[in-house]
Design an enzyme around this catalytic site. Structure first.
Site, PDB file in Angstrom:
ATOM      1  N   ASN A   1      23.863 -10.609  35.400  1.00 18.18           N
ATOM      2  CA  ASN A   1      23.074 -10.901  34.200  1.00 18.18           C
ATOM      3  C   ASN A   1      22.257 -12.180  34.330  1.00 18.18           C
ATOM      4  OD1 ASN A   1      23.920  -8.752  32.265  1.00 18.18           O
ATOM      5  ND2 ASN A   1      25.945  -9.609  32.667  1.00 18.18           N
TER       6      ASN A   1
ATOM      7  N   ARG B   1      32.503  -9.128  38.289  1.00 19.52           N
ATOM      8  CA  ARG B   1      32.923  -8.405  37.082  1.00 19.52           C
ATOM      9  C   ARG B   1      34.141  -7.519  37.338  1.00 19.52           C
ATOM     10  NH1 ARG B   1      28.173  -5.052  34.809  1.00 19.52           N
ATOM     11  NH2 ARG B   1      27.199  -7.100  35.052  1.00 19.52           N
TER      12      ARG B   1
ATOM     13  N   ASP C   1      31.293 -25.130  38.648  1.00 17.84           N
ATOM     14  CA  ASP C   1      32.380 -25.398  37.689  1.00 17.84           C
ATOM     15  C   ASP C   1      33.634 -24.584  38.030  1.00 17.84           C
ATOM     16  OD1 ASP C   1      31.338 -22.860  36.870  1.00 17.84           O
ATOM     17  OD2 ASP C   1      32.377 -23.117  34.955  1.00 17.84           O
TER      18      ASP C   1
ATOM     19  N   GLY D   1      33.383 -17.579  38.401  1.00 17.62           N
ATOM     20  CA  GLY D   1      32.837 -17.303  39.728  1.00 17.62           C
ATOM     21  C   GLY D   1      33.264 -15.973  40.322  1.00 17.62           C
TER      22      GLY D   1
ATOM     23  N   ASP E   1      25.290 -23.113  40.287  1.00 15.85           N
ATOM     24  CA  ASP E   1      25.957 -22.006  39.623  1.00 15.85           C
ATOM     25  C   ASP E   1      25.352 -21.949  38.213  1.00 15.85           C
ATOM     26  OD1 ASP E   1      28.019 -20.068  39.004  1.00 15.85           O
ATOM     27  OD2 ASP E   1      28.933 -21.671  37.813  1.00 15.85           O
TER      28      ASP E   1
ATOM     29  N   ASP F   1      26.785 -19.815  35.057  1.00 13.81           N
ATOM     30  CA  ASP F   1      27.757 -19.773  33.953  1.00 13.81           C
ATOM     31  C   ASP F   1      28.688 -20.984  34.015  1.00 13.81           C
ATOM     32  OD1 ASP F   1      26.909 -17.179  33.067  1.00 13.81           O
ATOM     33  OD2 ASP F   1      28.102 -16.252  34.631  1.00 13.81           O
TER      34      ASP F   1
HETATM   35  C1  BG6 Z   1      30.073 -15.528  37.112  1.00 17.30           C
HETATM   36  C2  BG6 Z   1      31.102 -15.869  36.074  1.00 17.30           C
HETATM   37  O1  BG6 Z   1      28.982 -16.380  36.997  1.00 17.30           O
HETATM   38  O2  BG6 Z   1      29.626 -14.190  36.955  1.00 17.30           O
HETATM   39  C3  BG6 Z   1      32.237 -14.864  36.104  1.00 17.30           C
HETATM   40  O3  BG6 Z   1      31.599 -17.172  36.308  1.00 17.30           O
HETATM   41  C4  BG6 Z   1      31.675 -13.462  35.950  1.00 17.30           C
HETATM   42  O4  BG6 Z   1      33.163 -15.154  35.098  1.00 17.30           O
HETATM   43  C5  BG6 Z   1      30.653 -13.202  37.048  1.00 17.30           C
HETATM   44  O5  BG6 Z   1      32.720 -12.491  36.029  1.00 17.30           O
HETATM   45  C6  BG6 Z   1      30.016 -11.824  36.944  1.00 17.30           C
HETATM   46  O6  BG6 Z   1      29.227 -11.785  35.785  1.00 17.30           O
HETATM   47  P1  BG6 Z   1      28.457 -10.528  35.240  1.00 17.30           P
HETATM   48  O7  BG6 Z   1      27.473 -11.128  34.267  1.00 17.30           O
HETATM   49  O8  BG6 Z   1      27.748  -9.870  36.396  1.00 17.30           O
HETATM   50  O9  BG6 Z   1      29.456  -9.631  34.607  1.00 17.30           O
HETATM   51 MG    MG Z   2      30.529 -20.947  36.766  1.00 18.23          MG
END
Ligand code: BG6
Ligand code: MG
Length: 214
Positions: free
Chosen positions: A119, A49, A171, A46, A9, A11
């Site tokens: 992202n 969005r 996590d 996880g 993972d 983030d």
């Molecule tokens: C995950 C995060 O990796 O990505 C989440 O743990 C987040 O909290 C999800 O909502 C989506 O992320 P993004 O960058 O596409 O908005």
């Molecule tokens: Mg994570």
């Protein structure tokens, strides 16, 4: 060795963008006069969005929001989040994580990212890992978010490995559940240790060097 690949993972595991998610959602929640704290933020780990937005809106008591408005709000949060991400640099990759990743590769393991984030490529670029991983499965190639195993099954497929030969590092409880649902072992770190469902519990990232031996 028990495993042929490790799927990380992003983030909250490779780097601490989870704090930036918190800061960006907090700006949005304040704008909506909605209570938001770090405990609620932990539930977003996880989660995609749009699903995260629904969790943030659980405490919202204002005018009903159309689907179009929700998409606008999620986009606004993402713009704030990306401004925070833009400040990241290779200094945001800890020496422990960099060193462990290199050692795992030297051990002959294939390494992938399995992240719900759209992202992910931008973050990896910012921290100097833009071309490091053997495969990237992220929010751009999935239709179902964790705890569905899709993101990890795709990562294993991109690596050319069977799911059961991969170890997932997570996590988030939703991520540990996703790994288990995909027939994979999971190494829980940080917030996920508390759920007690990990095959291994890592006190620190470099503990992985032992865990991969099974
Ligand atoms: C995950 C995060 O990796 O990505 C989440 O743990 C987040 O909290 C999800 O909502 C989506 O992320 P993004 O960058 O596409 O908005
Ligand atoms: Mg994570």
């Amino acid at each position: 060795m028990k495993y042929q690949g490790v799927i990380f993972d992003l983030d909250g595991v490779i780097c601490h963008t989870d704090e930036y998610h918190y800061q960006a959602w907090k700006v949005l929640a304040d704008k909506l006069d909605t209570y938001f704290d770090r405990e609620i933020n932990n539930r977003l780990r996880g989660v995609s969005r749009m699903d995260s937005l629904e969790i943030v809106l659980e405490r919202y008591t204002g005018e009903p929001l159309s689907q179009e408005r929700k998409v606008e709000l999620a986009t606004e949060k993402n713009e704030i989040y990306r401004q925070l991400l833009a400040q990241m640099s290779p200094k945001d990759l800890s020496a422990e994580v960099a060193d462990t990743l290199n050692k795992l590769r030297e051990m002959g393991l294939k390494l992938a990212i399995g992240s719900s984030s759209k992202n992910a490529p931008f973050i990896l670029e910012r921290i100097g890992l833009g071309s490091f991983f053997d495969a990237i499965s992220d929010g751009n190639n999935i239709t179902k978010s964790k705890p569905d195993p899709e993101v990890f099954l795709k990562a294993a497929e991109f690596l050319g490995l069977k799911p059961e030969t991969c170890l997932v590092v997570e996590d988030a409880e939703a991520g540990v559940d996703a790994a288990i649902a995909g027939g994979m072992d999971a190494a829980a770190i940080g917030d996920a240790v508390g759920c007690g469902k990990g095959t291994y519990n890592l006190a620190t990232f470099s503990d992985l060097l032992e865990a991969v031996k099974g």
